[in-house]
Enzyme design. Structure first.
Site, short mmCIF file in Angstrom:
data_model
loop_
_atom_site.label_atom_id
_atom_site.label_comp_id
_atom_site.label_asym_id
_atom_site.label_seq_id
_atom_site.Cartn_x
_atom_site.Cartn_y
_atom_site.Cartn_z
N HIS A 1 -43.86 -5.80 5.35
CA HIS A 1 -43.95 -6.69 4.18
C HIS A 1 -44.96 -7.83 4.35
O HIS A 1 -45.52 -8.30 3.38
CB HIS A 1 -42.57 -7.28 3.86
N PHE B 1 -30.81 -9.72 10.11
CA PHE B 1 -32.05 -10.29 9.59
C PHE B 1 -33.23 -9.39 10.01
O PHE B 1 -33.14 -8.67 11.00
CB PHE B 1 -32.23 -11.71 10.13
N ASP B 2 -34.34 -9.43 9.27
CA ASP B 2 -35.42 -8.47 9.52
C ASP B 2 -36.02 -8.57 10.93
O ASP B 2 -36.30 -7.53 11.54
CB ASP B 2 -36.50 -8.49 8.43
N TYR C 1 -44.43 -31.18 32.16
CA TYR C 1 -44.28 -29.72 32.24
C TYR C 1 -42.85 -29.35 32.63
O TYR C 1 -42.24 -28.46 32.05
CB TYR C 1 -45.26 -29.15 33.28
N LYS D 1 -34.80 -23.62 10.54
CA LYS D 1 -33.84 -23.69 9.44
C LYS D 1 -32.98 -24.95 9.65
O LYS D 1 -33.43 -26.05 9.38
CB LYS D 1 -32.96 -22.44 9.41
N ASP E 1 -26.27 -15.17 15.32
CA ASP E 1 -27.63 -15.49 14.88
C ASP E 1 -27.42 -16.71 13.98
O ASP E 1 -26.96 -16.60 12.86
CB ASP E 1 -28.21 -14.29 14.11
N ALA F 1 -29.23 -19.37 12.63
CA ALA F 1 -30.25 -20.15 11.91
C ALA F 1 -29.66 -21.16 10.93
O ALA F 1 -30.14 -22.27 10.81
CB ALA F 1 -31.20 -19.20 11.20
C1 LIG Z 1 -35.50 -17.05 10.36
C2 LIG Z 1 -34.46 -16.25 10.96
C3 LIG Z 1 -34.66 -15.59 12.17
C4 LIG Z 1 -35.99 -15.59 12.90
O1 LIG Z 1 -36.41 -16.86 13.20
P1 LIG Z 1 -37.96 -17.30 13.24
O2 LIG Z 1 -37.88 -18.73 13.62
O3 LIG Z 1 -38.52 -17.07 11.89
O4 LIG Z 1 -38.64 -16.47 14.26
C5 LIG Z 1 -33.62 -14.88 12.69
N1 LIG Z 1 -32.45 -14.78 12.04
C6 LIG Z 1 -32.22 -15.40 10.86
C7 LIG Z 1 -30.89 -15.28 10.21
C8 LIG Z 1 -33.22 -16.14 10.27
O5 LIG Z 1 -33.00 -16.72 9.10
#
Ligand SMILES: *Cc1c(COP(=O)(O)O)cnc(C)c1O
Length: 458
Positions: free
Chosen positions: A450, A124-125, A72, A258, A215, A217
Site C-alpha cells: 500500500h 496491525f499491518d 552514548y 501514538k 501491541d 500503541a
Molecule cells: C503504528 C502501529 C504499529 C507500528 O508502529 P510504527 O511506530 O509505525 O513502526 C504497530 N502496531 C500498532 C497497533 C500501531 O498502531
C-alpha cells in the site's frame, strides 16, 4: 445553562496550511499515481493519513528536549524514560527502539520461527508483516461483532476466547510462541479491548502455557474506554487501569508515535529475563546501544513526559471526544461509519458508502481518492490493498470490511476542521450513486504494497 466542553489547552505555535483548488488536486493526484502516500504534505489541506507521529508536543515536552542528555551510554534521559515506562507498565525490563515496528522486529527476532502461529485480535499491518516475513502465520481471533459496523458493542477489539482456545488446542504449544493483543485494535477500527476480556485471555494463556504480549500503541486510549464503559473502573485513574491491564501480560511493544505523544520512538517492556537478554542482542544489532535504541536523548526525555501526559484523563477526554464529534456529525448526515467510534480515527464503511464500485476495483481506495479531490483531505484505505496478497497463493485477499480511515492527529486540528471534513463527506455521499468504477493496480511491491502501489483509474 450548562457550560459547553472546551479543550483543556491553548495554542502557542501555529503552522500555515495551503488551501488548494480542486483542479490543482486532480492534477497532483494523477502525478502521484493515485496513491495518497505519494503526495507532498503541502498538497494536503487536512491530513488524516495517520495519527502516528503527527501530534503536537506540549510546552513541557519541548522543555524536556532542551534537557536531553545525548551520552552514548547511561544517558539521564534514558533513565528518565525507563523509570516512567516501569511506573506505567509495571514491567521489569525495558528496551528503547526507533519506532513500533522496530520493537516488533527486535522482539520477534527473539521469539518467532518459521512455521509458527501467532494468534491475536486483528494484527496491525506491520505486526503481520513482521510475522509473515519470518514465514510464520498470524491468526485473527477477534469477536465476530467487530466485522459488523452496524452493531453496537462497547469492546469490539475483544478476542473471541473460543476462537483462541481452538488455536491453542489444534496446535502444539511449541508452535505458538505468544499471542499478541492489540490495544486499541487499530485494524478493527480503533476499537478497545475490555479488562474482563484481557483477564480471560490471560487465564487461557496461563492454562496453555503461552505468553501474552500487548501491541500497546494506544493503550492509554484503551484505558479511557475501560474507564468510560466497563463497570468497576469508573473511579479508577487512567494510570491505575493501564497498570492493571499490563499486569495480566508478559510484556509489550509500543509505537510511541501514538500514545507516547512524540513524533518518533518506540520501545519494548517485558518481564522475562531470558527473552530480554535475547532481544538485547537484536536491539544492539538493529537499533543501537541499549540506552538509546535509535532515539536521541532529547527524544527519550520528550517521550517520558508524553507518556505521563497521555495517561491523564483531561487530555484523553479532549482527544477521544474530538474524534467522536467528527463521528457524530457524519452519523447525523447518514454517512456510514463504524460504530461505536474508535479512539483515534473514524472509519468510513466503503461497502455501504459505495457498493456500486466492485470490490475488485478497490472501493475503499476509490472513496479515499474522491475525498482528497473534493476536500483536500487525506485518509487511508484499510481494505483490499492493505490486506495484500496471500503469501502462499499470491491471490488478492478480500477482507470482510472495506474502510477509509480518517485518523485524527493529537492536539493538532480544531473542531472547525472536523466540520469541514464532515461536510466534504456529506457532499460525496449525496452523489454516491454516480460512482461506478474504481481503480486497477499498475505496479506493486511484494510485501506492504500500500505504501508504494501505483494505480490507474478504470
Ligand atoms: C503504528 C502501529 C504499529 C507500528 O508502529 P510504527 O511506530 O509505525 O513502526 C504497530 N502496531 C500498532 C497497533 C500501531 O498502531
Amino acid at each position: 445553562m450548562k457550560l459547553p466542553y472546551a479543550e483543556p489547552y491553548k495554542i502557542k505555535v501555529v503552522e500555515k496550511l495551503y488551501r488548494s483548488t480542486q483542479e490543482e488536486r486532480t492534477k497532483w493526484l494523477k502525478d502521484a499515481n493515485y496513491n495518497l502516500f505519494n503526495l507532498k504534505s503541502e498538497q494536503v489541506f487536512i491530513d488524516c493519513l495517520t495519527d502516528s507521529g503527527t501530534g503536537a508536543m506540549s510546552d513541557e515536552q519541548w522543555a524536556e528536549m532542551m534537557r536531553g542528555d545525548e551520552s552514548y551510554a547511561g544517558s539521564r534521559s534514558f533513565v528518565k524514560l525507563k523509570n516512567t515506562v516501569q511506573k506505567i507498565t509495571g514491567y521489569k525490563y525495558f528496551l528503547p527502539t526507533h519506532q513500533g515496528r522496530a520493537a516488533e522486529n527486535v522482539l520477534f527476532s527473539a521469539l518467532v520461527k518459521e512455521g509458527d502461529i501467532i494468534p491475536g485480535n486483528t494484527h496491525f499491518d506491520t505486526t503481520k508483516g513482521h510475522i509473515e516475513f519470518r514465514k510464520a502465520h498470524a491468526i485473527d481471533c477477534t469477536i465476530n461483532e467487530a466485522f459488523d459496523t452496524s452493531v453496537y458493542h462497547p469492546f469490539k477489539g475483544n478476542v473471541d476466547l473460543k476462537k483462541l482456545e481452538k488455536v491453542f488446542k489444534e496446535n502444539p504449544k511449541e508452535k505458538i510462541p505468544f499471542i499478541v493483543v492489540t490495544i486499541t485494535c487499530n485494524s478493527a477500527g480503533g476499537q478497545p479491548v475490555s479488562m474482563e476480556n484481557v483477564k480471560g485471555i490471560s487465564k487461557l494463556c496461563k492454562e496453555y502455557g503461552i505468553p501474552l504480549y500487548f501491541d500497546s500503541a494506544r493503550f492509554a486510549e484503551n484505558a479511557y474506554f475501560i474507564k468510560k464503559r466497563e463497570k468497576g473502573y469508573e473511579n479508577k485513574t487512567i494510570k491505575e487501569i493501564a497498570l492493571e491491564l499490563f499486569s495480566y501480560g508478559d510484556g509489550m511493544t509500543m509505537s510511541a508515535k501514538k500514545d507516547g505523544l512524540v513524533n518518533m520512538g518506540g520501545f519494548i517492556a517485558l518481564n522475562d529475563e531470558k527473552v530480554y537478554k535475547e532481544a538485547t542482542v537484536y536491539n544492539i544489532m538493529f537499533e543501537g546501544f541499549i540506552t538509546y535504541g535509535g532515539m536521541n536523548g532529547r527524544d527519550m526525555g520528550a517521550l517520558a513526559v508524553g507518556l505521563d501526559e497521555a495517561t491523564e484523563f483531561d487530555y484523553l477526554e479532549s482527544r477521544i471526544e474530538q474524534v467522536a464529534y467528527l463521528g457524530q456529525r457524519l452519523a447525523d448526515f447518514g454517512v456510514p461509519v463504524q460504530q461505536p467510534f474508535g479512539g483515534h480515527a473514524i472509519f468510513l464503511d466503503a461497502n455501504k458508502f459505495v457498493p456500486t464500485i466492485p470490490q475488485e476495483e478497490f472501493r475503499a481506495w476509490s472513496l479515499a481518492m474522491e475525498l482528497y479531490i473534493i476536500g483536500g483531505i487525506r485518509g487511508v484505505e484499510i481494505g483490499t490493498i492493505l490486506a495484500d496478497r496471500d503469501p502462499d497463493t499470491r491471490e488478492n485477499r478480500f477482507p470482510e470490511l472495506e474502510f477509509v480511515r480518517l485518523a485524527i492527529p493529537r492536539r493538532t486540528y480544531t473542531n472547525h476542521h472536523m466540520d469541514y471534513i464532515a461536510v466534504a463527506l456529506k457532499n460525496i455521499f449525496d452523489t454516491r450513486a454516480n460512482a461506478k468504477h474504481g481503480y486497477r493496480i499498475i505496479d506493486e511491491a511484494p510485501i506492504m504494497r500500500h505504501f508504494t502501489v501505483k494505480m490507474a483509474k478504470i
